[in-house]
Design an enzyme around this catalytic site. Structure first.
Site, short mmCIF file in Angstrom:
data_model
loop_
_atom_site.label_atom_id
_atom_site.label_comp_id
_atom_site.label_asym_id
_atom_site.label_seq_id
_atom_site.Cartn_x
_atom_site.Cartn_y
_atom_site.Cartn_z
N HIS A 22 3.07 8.99 -11.25
CA HIS A 22 4.14 9.15 -12.23
C HIS A 22 3.61 8.64 -13.57
CE1 HIS A 22 4.88 4.82 -12.47
NE2 HIS A 22 4.92 4.77 -11.15
N ASP A 73 5.04 -0.85 8.84
CA ASP A 73 4.06 -1.89 9.14
C ASP A 73 4.67 -3.27 8.87
OD1 ASP A 73 1.70 -3.65 8.97
OD2 ASP A 73 0.58 -1.76 9.08
N SER A 82 2.35 2.07 -6.96
CA SER A 82 2.41 3.49 -7.31
C SER A 82 0.99 4.06 -7.40
CB SER A 82 3.10 3.68 -8.66
OG SER A 82 4.44 3.29 -8.60
#
Length: 419
Positions: free
Chosen positions: A241, A368, A383
């Site tokens: 992004h 996890d 990210s």
């Protein structure tokens, strides 16, 4: 009577046979994903390996076979020649009745170096970004430019009186030129991705003795993210992004940028209503690893230097196109301690069919327990973390759900590779 009974039995047999055939036809029709087939757009990208695999797959049900019509294109893709090719594929019912034909695009990068390391990013803007108002103390009282909506938060000022705005300091220099004093000035810039022109008369600030526009501006931005991949030409992709200004949430208009080594110092854990973040350290001007050339809706992109540390320890991985991404088990790679890249289990819980690129291609959930105990799930700074499914790089983490840090969005790798 005998003939009547025979005719009656024949009618029953024919009706039964008709019902059976009708039921089979209905079953076949409803088992064929016509919507999926016709939504399979000309904007579809496949790797060469996926092009071969699609003929053997059951992506479109047991009754529909997919065939690549152009053998020459197949060989070109197989040899990975540096050519733009668009093979034509055909959908057939029972491998006999044509349903649809269309061309697909080939992703040249069948394999890339997979990332996962934390990186520092510094961007210089094109012009200056308006991030707030700065009321001017005039002889007639305070003047607020933002209130008058002549300039707006998020505007990028690129020119004043036909002179290019190079940075923050150049704004004051241009405005306070003798020839511009006490005059209405023409200002050019970008607002919501569109060019605009306006006129504004700077006010004389009695406190500083200078003319001012009455806005706070910024000409750079920095942050921490995760490296997603590096291709064979040393081109990298990260974040998934854009980097946005922290105050305006506006994507930074890029003039130039650099990427740096970064060490993770700690984690602010995520929780409901609080996405958390990675705390990292990098030094501008030191450990520079490459240049940034793009900052757009699908991430940050550029080139790493030939001697970059990023190239030393990363491993090669096969790329998987979005056509084959499916709900199920997957993994992500990221760095949450020092410089160590670790792999964690996730689940892809939803995939979105996308004709056009979007940074919310899939919904993922962290499964996890090790990652959840250490970070709470997905945190800011993760990210760009590569998403791996069936041993292939298929996407990158882009966003976290504010109310559930274990869930987030990912972008298909197709969209990032095309940048």
């Amino acid at each position: 009577m005998i003939n009547a009974k025979k005719n009656s039995k024949l009618k029953i047999a024919l009706i039964t046979l008709a019902v059976v055939f009708f039921s089979i036809a209905i079953f076949i029709v409803f088992s064929i994903p016509f919507a999926k087939i016709y939504d399979f757009s000309n904007n579809c990208y496949l790797t060469a390996n996926d092009l071969f695999a699609i003929e053997k797959s059951d992506l479109f049900g047991w009754a529909v076979k997919v065939k690549v019509k152009d053998n020459t294109a197949m060989q070109t893709a197989k040899l990975n020649l540096n050519e733009d090719i668009e093979p034509e594929i055909e959908f057939k019912l029972f491998n006999l009745i044509p349903i649809k034909s269309q061309k697909v695009k080939i992703i040249r990068d069948d394999k890339v170096l997979i990332g996962g390391s934390a990186i520092g990013l510094v961007l210089k803007t094109e012009g200056v970004l308006v991030v707030g108002s700065s009321p001017i103390a005039t002889l007639d009282g305070e003047k607020d430019t933002i209130e008058d909506e002549i300039l707006q938060i998020g505007d990028i000022i690129t020119q004043i009186e036909n002179e290019t705005v190079e940075g923050v300091s150049s704004v004051s220099r241009i405005v306070n030129k003798k020839e511009n004093a006490d005059r209405e000035l023409t200002i050019k810039g970008i607002r919501k991705n569109k060019e605009f022109t306006t006129k504004l008369k700077p006010c004389y600030d009695v406190k500083s003795g200078k003319y001012k526009l009455g806005v706070w501006v910024r000409d750079d931005a920095s942050g921490i993210g995760t490296l997603t991949f590096i291709n064979s030409k040393n081109r990298f992709g990260a974040l998934g992004h854009p980097i946005c200004d922290s105050d305006t949430k506006t994507p930074i208009g890029l003039k130039e940028g650099k990427v740096y080594n970064c060490s993770v110092l700690g984690i602010n854990k995520g929780s409901a209503g609080n996405p958390g973040e990675i705390r990292g350290l990098f030094m501008q001007g030191k450990n520079e690893q490459g240049i940034i050339e793009k900052n757009n809706g699908y991430g940050v992109f550029g080139n790493v230097y030939n001697d970059s540390n990023f190239l030393k320890d990363l491993k090669e991985i096969e790329v998987g196109s979005r056509t084959f991404v499916k709900p199920g088990k997957a993994q992500i790679r990221c760095c949450i301690d020092g410089n160590k890249i670790e792999t964690f289990d996730i689940e892809i819980i939803k995939t979105n069919y996308q004709n056009y690129s979007n940074d919310k291609s899939m919904v993922i959930r962290v499964t996890d327990e090790n990652l959840i105990s250490r970070t709470g799930g997905i945190v800011q700074g993760m990210s760009g973390s590569p998403i791996i499914q069936d041993g292939k790089l298929v996407g990158a983490v882009t966003h976290v759900f504010i109310n559930d840090a274990t869930k987030g969005f990912g972008v298909y790798i197709d969209w990032m590779l095309n940048q």
